[in-house]
Design a protein around this motif. Structure first.
Motif, PDB file in Angstrom:
ATOM      1  N   VAL A 446     -28.742 -14.661 -34.644  1.00 23.15           N
ATOM      2  CA  VAL A 446     -28.759 -13.203 -34.551  1.00 23.15           C
ATOM      3  C   VAL A 446     -29.856 -12.706 -35.469  1.00 23.15           C
ATOM      4  O   VAL A 446     -29.840 -12.978 -36.678  1.00 23.15           O
ATOM      5  CB  VAL A 446     -27.405 -12.589 -34.950  1.00 23.15           C
ATOM      6  N   LEU A 447     -30.816 -11.994 -34.909  1.00 23.84           N
ATOM      7  CA  LEU A 447     -31.968 -11.528 -35.660  1.00 23.84           C
ATOM      8  C   LEU A 447     -31.837 -10.055 -36.020  1.00 23.84           C
ATOM      9  O   LEU A 447     -31.027  -9.322 -35.444  1.00 23.84           O
ATOM     10  CB  LEU A 447     -33.256 -11.736 -34.847  1.00 23.84           C
ATOM     11  N   GLN A 448     -32.682  -9.652 -36.951  1.00 25.63           N
ATOM     12  CA  GLN A 448     -32.733  -8.237 -37.317  1.00 25.63           C
ATOM     13  C   GLN A 448     -33.244  -7.402 -36.141  1.00 25.63           C
ATOM     14  O   GLN A 448     -32.756  -6.304 -35.887  1.00 25.63           O
ATOM     15  CB  GLN A 448     -33.647  -8.060 -38.523  1.00 25.63           C
ATOM     16  N   ASP A 449     -34.231  -7.940 -35.412  1.00 24.52           N
ATOM     17  CA  ASP A 449     -34.757  -7.259 -34.228  1.00 24.52           C
ATOM     18  C   ASP A 449     -33.908  -7.652 -33.028  1.00 24.52           C
ATOM     19  O   ASP A 449     -33.949  -8.799 -32.572  1.00 24.52           O
ATOM     20  CB  ASP A 449     -36.220  -7.656 -33.986  1.00 24.52           C
ATOM     21  N   THR A 450     -33.138  -6.718 -32.516  1.00 24.80           N
ATOM     22  CA  THR A 450     -32.244  -7.010 -31.400  1.00 24.80           C
ATOM     23  C   THR A 450     -33.037  -7.089 -30.101  1.00 24.80           C
ATOM     24  O   THR A 450     -34.070  -6.452 -29.941  1.00 24.80           O
ATOM     25  CB  THR A 450     -31.170  -5.923 -31.281  1.00 24.80           C
ATOM     26  N   TRP A 451     -32.540  -7.878 -29.186  1.00 19.29           N
ATOM     27  CA  TRP A 451     -33.159  -7.990 -27.867  1.00 19.29           C
ATOM     28  C   TRP A 451     -32.077  -7.873 -26.803  1.00 19.29           C
ATOM     29  O   TRP A 451     -31.112  -8.633 -26.788  1.00 19.29           O
ATOM     30  CB  TRP A 451     -33.889  -9.325 -27.710  1.00 19.29           C
ATOM     31  N   LEU A 452     -32.251  -6.888 -25.935  1.00 20.83           N
ATOM     32  CA  LEU A 452     -31.367  -6.704 -24.791  1.00 20.83           C
ATOM     33  C   LEU A 452     -32.231  -6.633 -23.551  1.00 20.83           C
ATOM     34  O   LEU A 452     -33.382  -6.196 -23.599  1.00 20.83           O
ATOM     35  CB  LEU A 452     -30.547  -5.414 -24.930  1.00 20.83           C
ATOM     36  N   PHE A 453     -31.690  -7.067 -22.421  1.00 20.12           N
ATOM     37  CA  PHE A 453     -32.446  -7.039 -21.173  1.00 20.12           C
ATOM     38  C   PHE A 453     -31.804  -6.056 -20.205  1.00 20.12           C
ATOM     39  O   PHE A 453     -30.693  -5.552 -20.438  1.00 20.12           O
ATOM     40  CB  PHE A 453     -32.525  -8.432 -20.547  1.00 20.12           C
ATOM     41  N   GLY A 454     -32.515  -5.765 -19.135  1.00 20.21           N
ATOM     42  CA  GLY A 454     -31.991  -4.842 -18.137  1.00 20.21           C
ATOM     43  C   GLY A 454     -30.819  -5.456 -17.391  1.00 20.21           C
ATOM     44  O   GLY A 454     -30.986  -6.389 -16.615  1.00 20.21           O
ATOM     45  N   GLY A 455     -29.634  -4.974 -17.621  1.00 17.90           N
ATOM     46  CA  GLY A 455     -28.417  -5.503 -17.003  1.00 17.90           C
ATOM     47  C   GLY A 455     -27.206  -4.844 -17.629  1.00 17.90           C
ATOM     48  O   GLY A 455     -27.320  -3.941 -18.468  1.00 17.90           O
ATOM     49  N   THR A 456     -26.031  -5.284 -17.235  1.00 19.16           N
ATOM     50  CA  THR A 456     -24.820  -4.695 -17.779  1.00 19.16           C
ATOM     51  C   THR A 456     -24.564  -5.205 -19.195  1.00 19.16           C
ATOM     52  O   THR A 456     -25.135  -6.212 -19.627  1.00 19.16           O
ATOM     53  CB  THR A 456     -23.608  -5.019 -16.902  1.00 19.16           C
ATOM     54  N   ILE A 457     -23.698  -4.512 -19.901  1.00 22.49           N
ATOM     55  CA  ILE A 457     -23.331  -4.946 -21.250  1.00 22.49           C
ATOM     56  C   ILE A 457     -22.661  -6.315 -21.192  1.00 22.49           C
ATOM     57  O   ILE A 457     -22.927  -7.189 -22.034  1.00 22.49           O
ATOM     58  CB  ILE A 457     -22.395  -3.899 -21.907  1.00 22.49           C
ATOM     59  N   ALA A 458     -21.802  -6.525 -20.207  1.00 25.13           N
ATOM     60  CA  ALA A 458     -21.144  -7.832 -20.072  1.00 25.13           C
ATOM     61  C   ALA A 458     -22.167  -8.944 -19.856  1.00 25.13           C
ATOM     62  O   ALA A 458     -22.059 -10.027 -20.441  1.00 25.13           O
ATOM     63  CB  ALA A 458     -20.144  -7.791 -18.909  1.00 25.13           C
ATOM     64  N   GLU A 459     -23.181  -8.691 -19.029  1.00 26.44           N
ATOM     65  CA  GLU A 459     -24.216  -9.707 -18.787  1.00 26.44           C
ATOM     66  C   GLU A 459     -25.026  -9.980 -20.044  1.00 26.44           C
ATOM     67  O   GLU A 459     -25.406 -11.121 -20.312  1.00 26.44           O
ATOM     68  CB  GLU A 459     -25.134  -9.245 -17.654  1.00 26.44           C
ATOM     69  N   ASN A 460     -25.273  -8.943 -20.842  1.00 25.44           N
ATOM     70  CA  ASN A 460     -26.014  -9.138 -22.087  1.00 25.44           C
ATOM     71  C   ASN A 460     -25.217  -9.979 -23.079  1.00 25.44           C
ATOM     72  O   ASN A 460     -25.774 -10.849 -23.749  1.00 25.44           O
ATOM     73  CB  ASN A 460     -26.375  -7.788 -22.709  1.00 25.44           C
ATOM     74  N   ILE A 461     -23.928  -9.740 -23.177  1.00 26.29           N
ATOM     75  CA  ILE A 461     -23.108 -10.526 -24.107  1.00 26.29           C
ATOM     76  C   ILE A 461     -23.020 -11.976 -23.645  1.00 26.29           C
ATOM     77  O   ILE A 461     -23.062 -12.906 -24.453  1.00 26.29           O
ATOM     78  CB  ILE A 461     -21.705  -9.902 -24.234  1.00 26.29           C
ATOM     79  N   ALA A 462     -22.929 -12.191 -22.338  1.00 26.67           N
ATOM     80  CA  ALA A 462     -22.752 -13.546 -21.804  1.00 26.67           C
ATOM     81  C   ALA A 462     -24.068 -14.290 -21.627  1.00 26.67           C
ATOM     82  O   ALA A 462     -24.077 -15.392 -21.084  1.00 26.67           O
ATOM     83  CB  ALA A 462     -22.026 -13.469 -20.454  1.00 26.67           C
ATOM     84  N   TYR A 463     -25.173 -13.719 -22.113  1.00 27.72           N
ATOM     85  CA  TYR A 463     -26.481 -14.307 -21.850  1.00 27.72           C
ATOM     86  C   TYR A 463     -26.607 -15.739 -22.392  1.00 27.72           C
ATOM     87  O   TYR A 463     -27.268 -16.577 -21.800  1.00 27.72           O
ATOM     88  CB  TYR A 463     -27.555 -13.418 -22.482  1.00 27.72           C
ATOM     89  N   GLY A 464     -25.966 -16.016 -23.519  1.00 22.09           N
ATOM     90  CA  GLY A 464     -26.133 -17.324 -24.145  1.00 22.09           C
ATOM     91  C   GLY A 464     -25.281 -18.425 -23.566  1.00 22.09           C
ATOM     92  O   GLY A 464     -25.390 -19.585 -24.001  1.00 22.09           O
ATOM     93  N   VAL A 465     -24.435 -18.124 -22.599  1.00 22.22           N
ATOM     94  CA  VAL A 465     -23.539 -19.132 -22.024  1.00 22.22           C
ATOM     95  C   VAL A 465     -23.883 -19.317 -20.558  1.00 22.22           C
ATOM     96  O   VAL A 465     -23.824 -18.353 -19.778  1.00 22.22           O
ATOM     97  CB  VAL A 465     -22.057 -18.713 -22.171  1.00 22.22           C
ATOM     98  N   PRO A 466     -24.249 -20.522 -20.127  1.00 15.69           N
ATOM     99  CA  PRO A 466     -24.592 -20.733 -18.717  1.00 15.69           C
ATOM    100  C   PRO A 466     -23.379 -20.557 -17.816  1.00 15.69           C
ATOM    101  O   PRO A 466     -22.227 -20.741 -18.227  1.00 15.69           O
ATOM    102  CB  PRO A 466     -25.088 -22.190 -18.689  1.00 15.69           C
ATOM    103  N   GLY A 467     -23.654 -20.200 -16.568  1.00 11.31           N
ATOM    104  CA  GLY A 467     -22.598 -20.081 -15.571  1.00 11.31           C
ATOM    105  C   GLY A 467     -21.820 -18.780 -15.693  1.00 11.31           C
ATOM    106  O   GLY A 467     -22.171 -17.876 -16.455  1.00 11.31           O
TER     107      GLY A 467
END
Length: 609
Positions: A446-467
């Protein structure tokens, strides 16, 4: 006096070098090798199209001869024969148009497939480039090479391939017909070709450096725009909008000059070729008239030859006119090739995970830095001979002044950079012996500079887990990060769609989402680089409690400037100039009255003044 550079100032112009047009052009053509079947098919269709098209002037000349010869006879003109000949001309023209359509379809398919493959290669290359390379390149410049330059290559090849192949085939076909009608007139027509080639080559050599400069400035301009857009708030706060506009105007003016010169110089080719072609028409008219007067040629043959001469000079002029497009495409292609040829990360060893496994099994988190050295610049050491052992489940806090090497230490652990000396062991294995993807799969960062992508909040939270991740796990991770409360207040809750910058969320809320993302990965090594810098004091206390539970049984590295966030760490490392100058617990280091005590006193003295 040297001019002081501020935010948004243009970088120093890149060294302008002459483009190796021939080598880069051949390499560009080789990118179309997988589409050779389509291209050969288009070439065959173009050959038939040209062969039919070059017959038309001869057939029209024969019709003219029928009219001229019939006009002076008692029987008059055989209009039925003329009609049959004109009908043949219409049929040949229709068939020629059909083959032209086939060629266009095949070329479009080949060019767009090659463009898609080139974009895929450029995107894949980005994932293999070391972080050091990307740190040296402005983001706008990288984007320009992977978007604008590739688009220019694709569009130019699309616009140039069909006219170029038709023009070359037309020159061959027309030349055959010209020799068939009159070898002497063919020699007259060919006499101006060397002049045309010389003119086009001389002008083209002057235009090429301007196209190189044009696309180089385009990359710098894109870099400036991207920089000003991403830092829009800072530009407004510090009142640097005027300077940003001035820089944009300067780069725009430079781009205008380079583009104008490139187009102006290359645009001289076609008028020059037209002038040479007009001289050719005069010579053919004079010699052809003399041949008709002597009875060696008919009027219809001279008519056909004049039309062939026009069709011969037309493709030559067209090829010359395409020179500016081709030079622009090759200039862009070389920039793309420079991106594709950039030095990559050292190859990964073979993965140790079993087939079908998406993640390596969770390790213990035993970390050893064994006499590690690192330097960004070979002449300036940053970390020298650093040794550190972190037992599994321990929380290590790293503090120190800016530039001491704190973040560099965890970047080396993540293999974003490679050590220049020593080694790093994770659970007894040298991390260079582990594929990067497998290594990083067991880490949460977790960095000081946050990174979010275009998508839902649920998709952003689940980004680090495949499937597919069950919604229950996502909600549990958000609750652990104290993000669940504010997410539920949003109109669509976890289905709320964010843009790339997370507009609509505060900096603290964005940081909570990235914390939830790290919670969900369940890493064996947790890295927190100023992870609570954007949250309020009350939320920070809650997050510290949650992180304490998360760190249970996990090795954690916490980088922080606020010493209040590291009081409960098992070990606090104090770094200065790439070296660990002190280590121990909070109370122990305060009692030692050393570097940590000075940092503590300075920070809390500032807080009370």
């Amino acid at each position: 006096m040297a001019q002081q550079r501020g935010p948004g100032s243009p970088a120093a112009p890149a060294l302008e070098r002459s483009l190796d047009f021939r080598r880069s052009g051949l390499r560009l053509l080789r990118t179309f090798a997988p589409e050779r079947a389509l291209l050969l098919g288009s070439l065959a269709a173009a050959t038939v199209y040209v062969a039919l098209a070059v017959l038309i002037p001869k057939l029209l000349g024969d019709a003219t001869d029928l009219v001229v010869s019939g006009a002076g006879t008692p029987g008059g003109v055989d209009f039925q024969a003329v009609a049959r000949l004109l009908g043949t001309v219409l049929a040949v023209a229709a068939a020629s148009a059909g083959f032209a359509w086939v060629q266009a379809r095949l070329v479009m398919a080949a060019v767009h497939r090659a463009g898609h493959r080139l974009r895929a290669r450029a995107q894949a290359k980005l994932s293999r480039l070391p972080l050091a390379h990307l740190d040296r390149q402005p983001r706008g410049e990288v984007l320009s090479r992977t978007t604008n330059d590739i688009d220019n290559v694709v569009q130019t090849m699309q616009q140039a391939f069909i006219p170029m192949t038709r023009a070359l085939l037309t020159v061959v076909g027309v030349l055959v017909m010209m020799v068939w009608i009159s070898p002497l007139l063919a020699l007259v027509a060919l006499g101006t070709v060397p002049v045309s080639v010389l003119v086009a080559a001389r002008i083209g050599r002057r235009a090429q450096p301007q196209f190189v400069r044009q696309w180089a400035v385009t990359g710098r301009l894109n870099g400036h725009i991207e920089e000003m857009y991403s830092g829009h708030a800072e530009v407004r706060v510090f009142g640097r909008g005027r300077e940003a506009v001035e820089t944009f105007d300067a780069l725009g003016e430079e781009l205008y000059r380079a583009g104008f010169r490139a187009q102006f110089v290359s645009g001289l080719i076609q008028p020059a070729m037209t002038f040479v072609g007009n001289l050719n028409y005069v010579l053919i008219a004079v010699v052809g008239g003399l041949r008709v007067a002597s009875g060696t040629l008919s009027i219809g043959d001279v008519q056909a030859f004049v039309q062939y001469s026009y069709e011969f000079n037309g493709p030559v002029n067209q090829i010359a006119a395409m020179a500016n497009l081709l030079q622009s495409a090759v200039a862009s292609a070389e920039r793309v090739f420079e991106h594709l040829d950039a030095e990559e990360e050292t190859p990964d060893p073979a993965p140790t995970a079993r087939p079908g496994e998406s993640r390596a099994p969770r390790g213990k988190g035993h970390v050893v830095f064994d006499r590690v050295s690192f330097r960004y610049d070979p002449a300036r050491p940053l970390i020298e001979d650093l040794s550190l052992t972190v037992e599994p489940g321990r929380t290590v806090a790293i503090v120190g002044p800016t530039g001491a090497g704190k973040t560099t230490l965890v970047n080396l652990l993540m293999r974003f950079y490679e050590t220049t000396g020593g080694r790093i062991l994770l659970d007894g294995t040298d991390i260079t012996a582990v594929p990067r993807g497998e290594l990083r799969a067991g880490m949460g960062m977790v960095l000081q500079d946050t990174w979010l992508f275009g998508g839902t909040i649920a998709e952003n939270i689940a980004y680090g887990v495949p499937g597919d991740v069950p919604r229950e796990r996502i909600v549990a991770a958000a609750a652990a990060a104290h993000a669940d409360r504010f997410v539920r207040t949003l109109p669509d809750g976890y289905d709320t769609v964010l843009d790339e910058d997370g507009v609509g969320l505060s900096a603290g809320e964005r940081q909570l989402l990235t914390l939830a993302r790290a919670f969900l990965t369940e890493p064996s090594v947790l890295i927190l680089d100023e992870a609570t810098s954007a949250v309020d004091t009350r939320t920070e206390v809650l997050i510290q409690r949650a992180m304490a539970a998360l760190r249970e049984g996990r090795t954690s590295f916490v980088i922080a400037h606020r010493l209040s966030t590291v009081r409960d760490a098992d070990v606090i490392l104090v770094m200065e100039a790439g070296r660990i100058v002190e280590h121990g617990g909070h109370d122990e280091l305060l009692a030692a009255d050393g570097a940590y005590a000075r940092l503590h006193a300075a920070q809390f003295a500032a807080a009370t003044t």
